[in-house]
Design a protein around this motif. Structure first.
Motif, PDB file in Angstrom:
ATOM      1  N   GLU A   1      35.825  62.135 117.265  1.00 13.84           N
ATOM      2  CA  GLU A   1      36.455  63.462 117.720  1.00 13.84           C
ATOM      3  C   GLU A   1      37.757  64.181 116.879  1.00 13.84           C
ATOM      4  O   GLU A   1      37.152  64.938 117.016  1.00 13.84           O
ATOM      5  CB  GLU A   1      36.182  63.877 118.972  1.00 13.84           C
ATOM      6  N   PRO A   2      38.516  62.820 117.161  1.00 14.73           N
ATOM      7  CA  PRO A   2      40.104  63.672 116.215  1.00 14.73           C
ATOM      8  C   PRO A   2      39.273  64.402 114.536  1.00 14.73           C
ATOM      9  O   PRO A   2      39.978  64.262 113.707  1.00 14.73           O
ATOM     10  CB  PRO A   2      40.585  62.965 116.107  1.00 14.73           C
ATOM     11  N   LEU A   3      38.347  63.065 114.194  1.00 11.92           N
ATOM     12  CA  LEU A   3      37.907  63.564 112.773  1.00 11.92           C
ATOM     13  C   LEU A   3      36.929  64.775 112.736  1.00 11.92           C
ATOM     14  O   LEU A   3      36.994  64.522 111.777  1.00 11.92           O
ATOM     15  CB  LEU A   3      37.582  62.329 111.898  1.00 11.92           C
ATOM     16  N   GLY A   4      36.395  64.871 113.317  1.00 13.14           N
ATOM     17  CA  GLY A   4      35.654  66.499 113.396  1.00 13.14           C
ATOM     18  C   GLY A   4      33.689  65.419 113.109  1.00 13.14           C
ATOM     19  O   GLY A   4      33.188  66.153 112.751  1.00 13.14           O
ATOM     20  N   LEU A   5      33.495  63.718 113.374  1.00 11.67           N
ATOM     21  CA  LEU A   5      32.363  63.215 112.882  1.00 11.67           C
ATOM     22  C   LEU A   5      31.895  63.343 113.488  1.00 11.67           C
ATOM     23  O   LEU A   5      31.813  62.587 114.669  1.00 11.67           O
ATOM     24  CB  LEU A   5      32.761  62.034 112.601  1.00 11.67           C
ATOM     25  N   ARG A   6      30.990  65.131 113.929  1.00  9.19           N
ATOM     26  CA  ARG A   6      29.496  65.023 114.472  1.00  9.19           C
ATOM     27  C   ARG A   6      28.412  64.496 114.079  1.00  9.19           C
ATOM     28  O   ARG A   6      27.028  64.297 115.685  1.00  9.19           O
ATOM     29  CB  ARG A   6      29.475  66.698 114.581  1.00  9.19           C
ATOM     30  N   SER A   7      28.107  64.213 113.232  1.00 11.88           N
ATOM     31  CA  SER A   7      26.538  63.192 113.339  1.00 11.88           C
ATOM     32  C   SER A   7      27.179  62.060 113.313  1.00 11.88           C
ATOM     33  O   SER A   7      25.646  60.828 112.560  1.00 11.88           O
ATOM     34  CB  SER A   7      26.510  63.576 112.021  1.00 11.88           C
ATOM     35  N   THR A   8      27.783  61.424 113.824  1.00 15.66           N
ATOM     36  CA  THR A   8      28.284  59.565 113.833  1.00 15.66           C
ATOM     37  C   THR A   8      28.647  59.275 115.017  1.00 15.66           C
ATOM     38  O   THR A   8      29.009  59.915 116.018  1.00 15.66           O
ATOM     39  CB  THR A   8      29.648  59.751 113.207  1.00 15.66           C
ATOM     40  N   GLY A   9      27.556  58.295 116.001  1.00 17.78           N
ATOM     41  CA  GLY A   9      27.727  57.821 117.328  1.00 17.78           C
ATOM     42  C   GLY A   9      26.569  56.642 117.212  1.00 17.78           C
ATOM     43  O   GLY A   9      25.742  56.401 116.339  1.00 17.78           O
TER      44      GLY A   9
ATOM     45  N   ARG B   1      33.759  62.167 105.180  1.00 20.64           N
ATOM     46  CA  ARG B   1      35.115  63.025 105.823  1.00 20.64           C
ATOM     47  C   ARG B   1      35.496  61.580 106.499  1.00 20.64           C
ATOM     48  O   ARG B   1      37.406  61.422 106.101  1.00 20.64           O
ATOM     49  CB  ARG B   1      34.504  63.524 107.201  1.00 20.64           C
ATOM     50  N   PHE B   2      35.368  60.127 106.846  1.00 24.58           N
ATOM     51  CA  PHE B   2      35.987  59.035 106.684  1.00 24.58           C
ATOM     52  C   PHE B   2      36.877  58.927 106.018  1.00 24.58           C
ATOM     53  O   PHE B   2      37.880  58.471 106.488  1.00 24.58           O
ATOM     54  CB  PHE B   2      35.118  58.053 107.725  1.00 24.58           C
ATOM     55  N   ALA B   3      36.450  58.763 105.219  1.00 20.44           N
ATOM     56  CA  ALA B   3      37.177  58.016 103.588  1.00 20.44           C
ATOM     57  C   ALA B   3      37.988  59.129 103.100  1.00 20.44           C
ATOM     58  O   ALA B   3      39.231  58.360 102.994  1.00 20.44           O
ATOM     59  CB  ALA B   3      35.804  57.887 102.671  1.00 20.44           C
ATOM     60  N   GLU B   4      38.514  60.308 103.769  1.00 20.44           N
ATOM     61  CA  GLU B   4      39.301  61.202 103.007  1.00 20.44           C
ATOM     62  C   GLU B   4      39.792  60.767 104.026  1.00 20.44           C
ATOM     63  O   GLU B   4      41.310  61.236 103.488  1.00 20.44           O
ATOM     64  CB  GLU B   4      38.588  62.491 103.152  1.00 20.44           C
ATOM     65  N   HIS B   5      40.661  60.146 105.009  1.00 19.41           N
ATOM     66  CA  HIS B   5      41.079  60.438 106.443  1.00 19.41           C
ATOM     67  C   HIS B   5      41.603  58.678 105.764  1.00 19.41           C
ATOM     68  O   HIS B   5      43.164  58.562 105.507  1.00 19.41           O
ATOM     69  CB  HIS B   5      41.467  60.156 107.556  1.00 19.41           C
ATOM     70  N   HIS B   6      41.606  58.170 105.481  1.00 13.31           N
ATOM     71  CA  HIS B   6      41.287  56.577 104.628  1.00 13.31           C
ATOM     72  C   HIS B   6      42.354  56.969 102.829  1.00 13.31           C
ATOM     73  O   HIS B   6      42.900  55.766 103.169  1.00 13.31           O
ATOM     74  CB  HIS B   6      40.581  55.435 105.118  1.00 13.31           C
ATOM     75  N   LEU B   7      42.286  57.945 102.469  1.00 14.65           N
ATOM     76  CA  LEU B   7      42.895  58.527 101.509  1.00 14.65           C
ATOM     77  C   LEU B   7      44.137  58.907 101.693  1.00 14.65           C
ATOM     78  O   LEU B   7      44.263  59.710 100.365  1.00 14.65           O
ATOM     79  CB  LEU B   7      41.985  58.571 100.541  1.00 14.65           C
ATOM     80  N   GLY B   8      43.952  59.212 102.714  1.00 14.93           N
ATOM     81  CA  GLY B   8      45.283  59.876 103.408  1.00 14.93           C
ATOM     82  C   GLY B   8      45.684  61.483 103.566  1.00 14.93           C
ATOM     83  O   GLY B   8      46.294  62.196 103.862  1.00 14.93           O
ATOM     84  N   GLY B   9      43.931  62.134 104.293  1.00 18.17           N
ATOM     85  CA  GLY B   9      44.184  63.076 104.715  1.00 18.17           C
ATOM     86  C   GLY B   9      44.462  63.435 106.060  1.00 18.17           C
ATOM     87  O   GLY B   9      44.558  61.792 106.838  1.00 18.17           O
ATOM     88  N   PRO B  10      44.502  64.113 106.920  1.00 22.37           N
ATOM     89  CA  PRO B  10      44.392  63.911 108.111  1.00 22.37           C
ATOM     90  C   PRO B  10      43.733  63.419 108.977  1.00 22.37           C
ATOM     91  O   PRO B  10      42.503  63.459 109.160  1.00 22.37           O
ATOM     92  CB  PRO B  10      44.800  65.417 108.731  1.00 22.37           C
ATOM     93  N   GLY B  11      44.326  62.854 110.186  1.00 20.97           N
ATOM     94  CA  GLY B  11      43.299  62.269 111.275  1.00 20.97           C
ATOM     95  C   GLY B  11      44.144  61.267 112.200  1.00 20.97           C
ATOM     96  O   GLY B  11      45.930  61.107 112.352  1.00 20.97           O
ATOM     97  N   PRO B  12      43.777  60.167 113.353  1.00 16.14           N
ATOM     98  CA  PRO B  12      44.217  59.406 113.958  1.00 16.14           C
ATOM     99  C   PRO B  12      45.088  58.833 114.038  1.00 16.14           C
ATOM    100  O   PRO B  12      46.758  58.345 114.248  1.00 16.14           O
ATOM    101  CB  PRO B  12      43.200  59.030 115.551  1.00 16.14           C
ATOM    102  N   LEU B  13      45.346  58.280 112.662  1.00 15.56           N
ATOM    103  CA  LEU B  13      46.297  56.742 112.000  1.00 15.56           C
ATOM    104  C   LEU B  13      47.623  57.437 110.916  1.00 15.56           C
ATOM    105  O   LEU B  13      47.548  58.222 109.925  1.00 15.56           O
ATOM    106  CB  LEU B  13      45.270  55.997 110.868  1.00 15.56           C
TER     107      LEU B  13
END
Length: 416
Positions: free
Chosen positions: A174-182, A228-240
């Motif tokens: 949810e923090p990353l807005g991953l609506r197709s993942t579950g 979008r998940f990769a983008e967080h691990h490339l330095g984008g906003p997210g939970p970490l």
């Protein structure tokens, strides 16, 4: 790397899919903060529905970096110690060792999972039991391990007082807005297994996936969500925090042709050091890979048990395949000859004209069926490391980390 158009990506995807007779393939590229993605083929053989860039697939072991990301949200809050065993687990390996596949555990549970149940307490009950052990200690050698992620997921559930699935949803998805993942999906692509190992003919695969396995490979997702998940691990906003992202990408263990961080494989590519994870389960194969120095990412999803062969063709075109290693000449390959056995696998190596011929017999952890793969040749690329040079495994590497042991992802020991 030059910018890749949707047309070019679509051509590469179609060529690779057709070459390897894969029913369906979706590929996407994150470049300059923009996503280009394409789909090719069908959701299921015998049906007309086409794969699109938004099609949902099982992502298999790409679930592992999601689980590791969740663990790091707790670690950065002081709720989970990385350098201690998971609370409540009857094992000596630390969370860090389990998330880097060096916990000294076999990959699968020693008993079938069919009777464990799918209720909210099933994972907690399972991980109160004793896992299968390898003939090495924690921290000694890399050996790919699903069960290690189950122990970490159970510790997270105990610590937060909620199910692993709820924790992942509220703290990562949810923090990353991953609506197709579950862990469930409406109208996903159907997985397909080869009718014969090494063959082009496919048939729909079974679909049951035990709930207790979910933290190691149970997610469904789409190309857009993975990027979008990769983008967080490339330095984008997210939970970490940035520090937690960096710690996940720091090498902890090493195997044939790669190093491994916390939930991430680490490779060298022509475009620079890359981070990512492949996946394979129930007739699906997948890959997420990104290059932090270029802020570049690629995701590829297939509904075939040989899908990684097609995916490898696409990433090679993108300049994101592993660096080629020059062939090495070893005076005597007979040191490595023999039969080796690990949990669910048996390998045979025979020296042949400066190469090793590799035979593999495998027991499927879901069906319990035994499969014999066509033998392939492997060339030496180091003193104890080899690369397969033919067939759909072409490019895969294995090594002999110490006398009497071979690692082809999973560790096996010589039996004769």
């Amino acid at each position: 790397m030059e910018r890749v158009s949707a047309q070019q990506l679509a051509e590469w995807a179609a060529e690779a899919r057709e070459r390897w007779s894969v029913p369906g393939l979706a590929v996407g590229l994150l470049q300059d903060r923009e996503i280009v993605s394409v789909g090719d083929g069908v959701l299921e053989l015998g049906r007309p529905d086409r794969v699109s860039r938004d099609t949902i697939f099982r992502i298999a072991s790409i679930t592992k970096p999601f689980t590791a990301t969740l663990a790091m949200t707790l670690a950065q809050e002081g709720l989970l110690a990385l350098d201690k065993p998971p609370p409540g687990a009857p094992i000596e390996a630390t969370v860090r060792q389990l998330l880097s596949h060096q916990g000294g555990l076999a990959s699968e549970w020693p008993e079938p999972l069919d009777d464990v149940g799918d209720d909210d307490e099933a994972l907690l009950r399972l991980t109160e039991g004793r896992p299968a052990r390898l003939p090495i200690g924690a921290g000694e050698l890399f050996s790919y391990c699903n069960a290690g992620f189950w122990f970490v997921a159970a510790a997270i559930a105990r610590g937060l007082g909620m199910t692993f699935e709820e924790a992942l949803r509220t703290r990562v998805l949810e923090p990353l807005g991953l609506r197709s993942t579950g862990f469930e999906a409406d109208f996903p692509a159907r997985g397909h297994n080869q009718v014969e190992k090494g063959g082009a003919e496919h048939a729909p695969a079974e679909e049951r996936y035990p709930r207790v396995r979910r933290s190691g490979g149970g997610l469904f997702s789409s190309i857009g969500d993975l990027l979008r998940f990769a983008e967080h691990h490339l330095g984008g906003p997210g939970p970490l925090t940035a520090e937690a992202v960096s710690e996940m990408q720091r090498p902890v263990s090493a195997g044939p042709g790669f190093r491994y961080g916390l939930g991430w494989f680490l490779w060298e590519t022509p475009s620079g050091p890359a981070v990512g994870h492949p996946g394979s389960v129930l007739g699906y194969e997948s890959l997420l890979r990104f290059v932090p120095s270029k802020r570049l990412a690629v995701a590829a999803l297939s509904n075939s048990s040989r899908g990684y062969a097609a995916i490898r063709d696409v990433i090679r075109n993108l300049g994101l395949a592993e660096l080629e290693r020059p062939e090495g000449a070893l005076a005597d390959l007979t040191e490595f000859e023999g039969r080796y056995q690990g949990q669910g696998i048996e390998l045979e190596f025979v020296a042949e004209d400066g190469h090793l011929r590799v035979g593999l017999t495998e027991v499927d952890p879901f069906s319990g069926e035994t499969s014999v793969y066509p033998s392939v040749r492997a060339r030496p690329i180091g003193a104890r490391e080899f690369e397969i040079v033919e067939g759909e495994w072409r490019g895969d590497r294995f090594d002999f980390p110490r006398p009497g042991f071979v690692c082809m992802g999973y560790l096996a020991t010589r039996i004769e």
